[in-house]
Design a protein around this motif. Structure first.
Motif, mmCIF file in Angstrom:
data_model
loop_
_atom_site.group_PDB
_atom_site.id
_atom_site.type_symbol
_atom_site.label_atom_id
_atom_site.label_comp_id
_atom_site.label_asym_id
_atom_site.label_seq_id
_atom_site.Cartn_x
_atom_site.Cartn_y
_atom_site.Cartn_z
ATOM 1 N N ILE A 186 30.512 19.397 -7.545
ATOM 2 C CA ILE A 186 31.680 18.794 -7.724
ATOM 3 C C ILE A 186 31.607 17.386 -8.068
ATOM 4 N N GLN A 187 32.454 17.145 -9.239
ATOM 5 C CA GLN A 187 32.322 15.922 -9.975
ATOM 6 C C GLN A 187 33.641 15.012 -9.759
ATOM 7 N N ASN A 188 34.815 15.658 -9.591
ATOM 8 C CA ASN A 188 35.994 14.970 -9.733
ATOM 9 C C ASN A 188 36.194 14.185 -8.333
ATOM 10 N N PRO A 189 36.304 12.856 -8.597
ATOM 11 C CA PRO A 189 36.364 12.003 -7.638
ATOM 12 C C PRO A 189 37.467 12.193 -6.461
ATOM 13 N N GLN A 190 38.621 12.659 -6.840
ATOM 14 C CA GLN A 190 39.623 13.063 -5.927
ATOM 15 C C GLN A 190 39.132 14.098 -5.053
ATOM 16 N N SER A 191 38.807 15.295 -5.635
ATOM 17 C CA SER A 191 38.263 16.313 -5.031
ATOM 18 C C SER A 191 37.360 15.924 -3.913
ATOM 19 N N ILE A 192 36.333 15.008 -4.286
ATOM 20 C CA ILE A 192 35.220 14.790 -3.227
ATOM 21 C C ILE A 192 35.831 13.956 -2.220
ATOM 22 N N ALA A 193 36.928 12.903 -2.552
ATOM 23 C CA ALA A 193 37.443 12.297 -1.565
ATOM 24 C C ALA A 193 38.349 13.049 -0.479
ATOM 25 N N GLU A 194 38.816 14.311 -1.092
ATOM 26 C CA GLU A 194 39.738 15.125 -0.055
ATOM 27 C C GLU A 194 38.841 15.541 0.813
ATOM 28 N N ARG A 195 37.565 16.169 0.379
ATOM 29 C CA ARG A 195 36.740 17.166 1.192
ATOM 30 C C ARG A 195 36.202 15.935 2.316
ATOM 31 N N GLU A 196 35.806 14.648 2.031
ATOM 32 C CA GLU A 196 35.430 13.723 2.868
ATOM 33 C C GLU A 196 36.577 13.611 3.843
ATOM 34 N N ALA A 197 37.712 13.529 3.531
ATOM 35 C CA ALA A 197 38.921 12.979 4.211
ATOM 36 C C ALA A 197 39.007 14.334 5.349
ATOM 37 N N GLN A 198 38.708 15.533 5.046
ATOM 38 C CA GLN A 198 38.642 16.781 5.912
ATOM 39 C C GLN A 198 37.489 16.917 6.643
ATOM 40 N N GLY A 199 36.508 15.990 6.602
ATOM 41 C CA GLY A 199 35.335 15.837 7.443
ATOM 42 C C GLY A 199 34.036 16.817 6.583
ATOM 43 N N LYS A 200 34.412 17.212 5.460
ATOM 44 C CA LYS A 200 33.334 17.806 4.916
ATOM 45 C C LYS A 200 32.354 17.087 4.106
ATOM 46 N N PRO A 201 31.115 17.640 3.844
ATOM 47 C CA PRO A 201 30.207 16.656 2.856
ATOM 48 C C PRO A 201 30.956 16.752 1.297
ATOM 49 N N PRO A 202 30.538 15.819 0.762
ATOM 50 C CA PRO A 202 31.009 15.688 -0.700
ATOM 51 C C PRO A 202 30.909 16.845 -1.692
ATOM 52 N N GLN A 203 29.598 17.662 -1.280
ATOM 53 C CA GLN A 203 29.492 18.921 -2.016
ATOM 54 C C GLN A 203 29.240 20.010 -1.326
ATOM 55 N N ALA A 204 29.802 21.147 -1.885
ATOM 56 C CA ALA A 204 29.683 22.123 -1.150
ATOM 57 C C ALA A 204 28.458 22.727 -1.036
ATOM 58 N N ILE A 205 27.751 23.573 -0.147
ATOM 59 C CA ILE A 205 26.592 24.222 0.123
ATOM 60 C C ILE A 205 26.366 25.120 -1.021
ATOM 61 N N GLN A 206 25.119 25.042 -1.767
ATOM 62 C CA GLN A 206 25.039 25.936 -2.601
ATOM 63 C C GLN A 206 24.071 27.111 -2.024
ATOM 64 N N ILE A 207 24.564 28.467 -2.340
ATOM 65 C CA ILE A 207 23.916 29.392 -1.354
ATOM 66 C C ILE A 207 23.295 30.364 -2.528
ATOM 67 N N ILE A 208 22.067 30.728 -2.446
ATOM 68 C CA ILE A 208 21.499 31.581 -3.655
ATOM 69 C C ILE A 208 20.862 32.987 -2.839
ATOM 70 N N CYS A 209 21.307 33.978 -3.330
ATOM 71 C CA CYS A 209 21.000 35.197 -2.773
ATOM 72 C C CYS A 209 19.795 36.013 -3.691
ATOM 73 N N SER A 210 18.590 36.251 -2.774
ATOM 74 C CA SER A 210 17.519 36.773 -3.780
ATOM 75 C C SER A 210 16.919 37.830 -2.877
ATOM 76 N N ASN A 211 16.724 38.967 -3.399
ATOM 77 C CA ASN A 211 15.615 39.855 -2.559
ATOM 78 C C ASN A 211 14.144 39.359 -2.587
ATOM 79 N N SER A 212 13.945 38.964 -3.479
ATOM 80 C CA SER A 212 12.319 38.585 -3.824
ATOM 81 C C SER A 212 12.243 37.093 -3.229
ATOM 82 N N GLY A 213 13.031 36.341 -3.221
ATOM 83 C CA GLY A 213 13.010 34.813 -3.206
ATOM 84 C C GLY A 213 12.053 34.270 -4.092
ATOM 85 N N LYS A 214 11.944 34.735 -5.136
ATOM 86 C CA LYS A 214 11.058 34.196 -6.319
ATOM 87 C C LYS A 214 11.891 33.376 -7.117
#
Length: 231
Positions: free
Chosen positions: A68-96
């Protein structure tokens, strides 16, 4: 949440597609073909989510997270008590996953969903802030159990960003709630070019019915928003 649905986060699938329904060309070159309006739409969907979810092939092909790079979106997340960036979740059977990908140097929280064997690749604690190892009897990631665990960990909204094979697996598990498509003015062609829901195709009993919630034209692109219909 329907009482017949398994416990999991609300999932929103977000894709840009060509006019002939492809998400990349036949060479899977990962060329960006959406407009600035499409990118802003994608970023907005990520900003309102608690986390993004992608298959490992998508990460290997692109190499980076959707920050997320938009300053307004980051500010809105922080106002809601969220971290500035969403958690990035990767799904992998092998983990490689190559630890030298730019993804691992980006300032984002990173989680991995994998199998017991896949988790062994990250036992040194580097790369991912959290590794969730949960598998079926066949040794593949147990998607339903993994999604339920994400909900327990405070992930209420997920933005699913690909790829096609992974999304097909989610549809087979009835684990998609909304579907955002941006139809872009380009044609890729080719039977081997990837589609939003890739692979051999969904069995008839797994084919979802969609309800069109909105359709908007911006420039040369059409933005479609569907809900998955459930009885």
């Amino acid at each position: 949440m329907s009482p017949t649905q398994p416990k999991r986060p609300h999932t929103t699938l977000v894709y840009a597609i060509s006019a002939d329904g492809k998400i990349s060309d036949v060479g899977r070159t990962q060329e960006k073909f959406g407009s600035e309006a499409d990118y802003a739409h994608l970023e907005r969907q990520v900003a309102i989510a608690d986390a993004t979810l992608v298959g490992a092939e998508t990460l290997r092909a692109g190499g980076t997270a959707m920050r997320i790079q938009n300053p307004q979106s980051i500010a809105e997340r922080e106002a809601q008590g969220k971290p500035p960036q969403a958690i990035q979740i990767i799904c992998s059977n092998s983990g490689k996953i190559d630890p030298n990908l730019p993804f691992f140097s980006q300032a984002v929280p990173r989680w991995l969903i994998t199998t017991e064997a896949g988790a062994k690749n990250w036992e040194d604690g580097s790369g991912f802030d959290r590794v969730i190892a949960i598998e079926t009897a066949e040794g593949n990631v147990d998607l339903n159990a993994a999604l339920a665990q994400l909900l327990d960990l405070g992930i209420d909204r997920l933005a699913v960003l690909g790829g096609g094979g992974f999304v097909a697996a989610l549809f087979e598990e009835d684990a998609i709630d909304e579907f955002h498509l941006t139809v872009c003015p380009v044609v890729f062609g080719g039977s081997k070019a990837p589609t939003p829901v890739d692979g051999p195709g969904l069995p008839p009993e797994k084919i979802p019915q969609l309800e069109l919630k909105s359709a908007q034209t911006v420039g040369q692109e059409v933005f479609l928003h569907y809900h998955v219909v459930r009885s």
